[in-house]
Design an enzyme around this catalytic site. Structure first.
Site, mmCIF file in Angstrom:
data_model
loop_
_atom_site.group_PDB
_atom_site.id
_atom_site.type_symbol
_atom_site.label_atom_id
_atom_site.label_comp_id
_atom_site.label_asym_id
_atom_site.label_seq_id
_atom_site.Cartn_x
_atom_site.Cartn_y
_atom_site.Cartn_z
ATOM 1 N N TYR A 125 18.462 2.547 23.017
ATOM 2 C CA TYR A 125 18.189 3.343 21.815
ATOM 3 C C TYR A 125 17.184 4.462 22.049
ATOM 4 C CZ TYR A 125 14.285 -0.046 21.524
ATOM 5 O OH TYR A 125 13.188 -0.830 21.793
ATOM 6 N N GLY B 167 9.449 9.279 28.584
ATOM 7 C CA GLY B 167 9.451 8.387 29.723
ATOM 8 C C GLY B 167 8.319 7.350 29.731
ATOM 9 N N SER C 75 5.020 -0.977 23.656
ATOM 10 C CA SER C 75 6.310 -1.205 23.011
ATOM 11 C C SER C 75 6.769 -2.640 23.233
ATOM 12 C CB SER C 75 7.361 -0.236 23.569
ATOM 13 O OG SER C 75 7.017 1.098 23.264
ATOM 14 N N CYS D 278 2.598 11.384 9.900
ATOM 15 C CA CYS D 278 3.025 12.766 9.676
ATOM 16 C C CYS D 278 4.193 12.862 8.708
ATOM 17 C CB CYS D 278 3.377 13.432 11.008
ATOM 18 S SG CYS D 278 4.657 12.589 11.973
ATOM 19 N N ASP E 219 7.667 16.387 18.428
ATOM 20 C CA ASP E 219 8.367 15.547 19.401
ATOM 21 C C ASP E 219 9.847 15.389 19.078
ATOM 22 O OD1 ASP E 219 8.386 13.995 21.697
ATOM 23 O OD2 ASP E 219 8.097 12.136 20.596
ATOM 24 N N CYS F 264 10.843 13.309 -8.492
ATOM 25 C CA CYS F 264 10.696 11.892 -8.141
ATOM 26 C C CYS F 264 9.286 11.402 -8.435
ATOM 27 C CB CYS F 264 11.006 11.697 -6.659
ATOM 28 S SG CYS F 264 10.815 9.996 -6.090
ATOM 29 N N CYS G 85 5.461 10.225 -0.329
ATOM 30 C CA CYS G 85 6.221 10.585 0.877
ATOM 31 C C CYS G 85 6.416 12.084 1.063
ATOM 32 C CB CYS G 85 7.577 9.889 0.892
ATOM 33 S SG CYS G 85 8.858 10.688 -0.078
ATOM 34 N N CYS H 266 15.211 7.702 2.083
ATOM 35 C CA CYS H 266 14.722 7.903 0.716
ATOM 36 C C CYS H 266 14.824 6.625 -0.123
ATOM 37 C CB CYS H 266 15.504 9.037 0.056
ATOM 38 S SG CYS H 266 15.089 9.316 -1.684
#
Length: 404
Positions: free
Chosen positions: A19, A63, A119, A251, A273, A316, A322, A345
């Site tokens: 993934y 990487g 990770s 972010c 990124d 909303c 958000c 959402c």
């Protein structure tokens, strides 16, 4: 402050997670690792430190950044010390798969106060389904061995878990595993099925909004712990901050994208990124100054994306939580010049409604404690935060929001 993330060895990685949103080497890096050239690194370091204004924040990613070697990172901290103005606060954060960490690495990280994101997708039977090496062998035991070295040296680290079809319905197993291992700082990333280099392709995720919403609600109950959180989960820490009238550090949930600079190992610079494409290139460290990179018109175009919130978001009730989510998760419809809502959402609406009353009560309790006892009291039972800030503008207790 503009935070900097280096793609330390570009796509080179010793794992072949199916993934991965960035690496394409299949867990088989070439014989010559593509690490950052010394002259390029020092040129940028001089310019960035000169503009740092007392705070310099670096993140090292891949990487697998440890493939660059310990000598590279010893050079990094040497150059930072050499070129930093007096009294500059320097922070280094590094995202790793953990398989290469040994005693020497852990000692180095402790000596220079690196914050690590490791990770780990859960217990062995879950982690080894997706996080494998080039030969298809699971990496769990190697990751845990690396974590033990970090624990022995008392290195600050957090766990980054990718949420995918094999663990999204296993909240109990995940939380029991974190508790058993005494992991106190956790962040979740929903599994994506697109490349950051393919910005013109729509963002695709492996889990549905309904699945992710259910996952967040179930995890929230563990985190909330009847009003006395004892584990730090980044998503909910962010929500609590907003309820306490502070800005989120994630972010994707801020009103505006923070100014960051993503640098490939060859010096190519990008604003995010998820936008590593020639269309979003700011320039190159070798041929452009730091100030020129920041002044690129491409940067202004990128920063204009977030405020273009979809029409449904404007009315909303949860917009202040958000702010339309992440621009990369929206569908930009060129044929009628409109934009659709963030893919998640419905997930966000579900967790916001589910957690609202309890978050409001918890934030009121925290503010009452602070008012009565002073800022050092914080709310009882919650793990203490860690000082400084990491590379994407996030709190020091977390590595950035990107996967490795």
């Amino acid at each position: 402050m503009v935070s900097v993330m280096w793609k330390t060895v570009s796509e080179d990685c010793n794992l072949a997670c199916d993934y991965c949103y960035y690496s394409t080497c299949g867990g088989k890096p070439g014989p010559h690792i593509q690490r950052i050239d010394t002259q390029l690194l020092e040129k940028f370091m001089i310019e960035y430190m000169a503009a740092s204004r007392g705070v310099a924040s670096f993140a090292w990613q891949g990487g697998e950044p440890l493939l660059a070697g310990l000598d590279f990172f010893q050079q990094v901290v040497s150059l930072q010390a050499k070129h930093a103005p007096p009294h500059t606060i320097i922070s280094n954060a590094l995202q790793t798969n953990g398989t290469l960490i040994n005693e020497r690495w852990a000692t180095f990280f402790k000596q220079y106060n690196f914050l690590l994101g490791v990770s780990l997708d859960g217990p062995r039977e879950i982690h080894n389904l997706r996080r494998v090496d080039g030969a298809g062998l699971g990496s769990f035991d190697r990751v845990m061995k690396g974590i033990r070295y970090l624990e022995q040296q008392k290195v600050d680290f957090n766990i980054l878990t990718v949420i995918h079809k094999d663990n999204i319905h296993k909240v109990k197993e995940l939380m029991e595993f974190y508790n058993q291992e005494q992991f106190k700082y956790i962040q979740f990333i929903p599994c994506m099925d697109f490349r950051s280099q393919q910005v013109n392709s729509a963002g695709v995720y492996e889990v549905t909004p309904a699945e992710y919403g259910d996952f967040l609600c179930e995890v929230f109950d563990y985190w909330y712990n009847e009003g006395n959180p004892v584990i730090s989960i980044r998503f909910f820490d962010n929500l609590l901050s907003v309820y306490a009238h502070r800005e989120a550090e994630l972010c994707s949930h801020r009103k505006l994208c923070p100014k960051t600079m993503i640098l490939e190992h060859n010096g190519d610079a990008f604003p995010c990124d998820f936008y590593l494409h020639a269309d979003w290139k700011l320039g190159n460290v070798a041929t452009h100054s730091y100030e020129q990179l920041l002044a690129s018109p491409v940067y202004d175009t990128f920063l204009s994306l977030k405020p273009q919130i979809p029409k449904p978001c404007k009315a909303c009730e949860w917009q202040s939580l958000c702010h339309g989510g992440c621009p990369r998760n929206r569908a930009w419809l060129e044929y009628d010049n409109t934009v659709d809502v963030d893919y998640f959402c419905l997930s966000y609406k579900q967790i916001y409604a589910y957690a609202h009353d309890r978050l409001r009560q918890l934030s009121d309790s925290i503010r009452a404690d602070l008012y009565q006892n002073g800022i050092t009291s914080a709310h009882k039972g919650k793990p203490p935060g860690r000082n400084d800030s990491c590379a994407c503008g996030s709190g020091r207790k977390y590595k950035n929001c990107c996967m490795n």
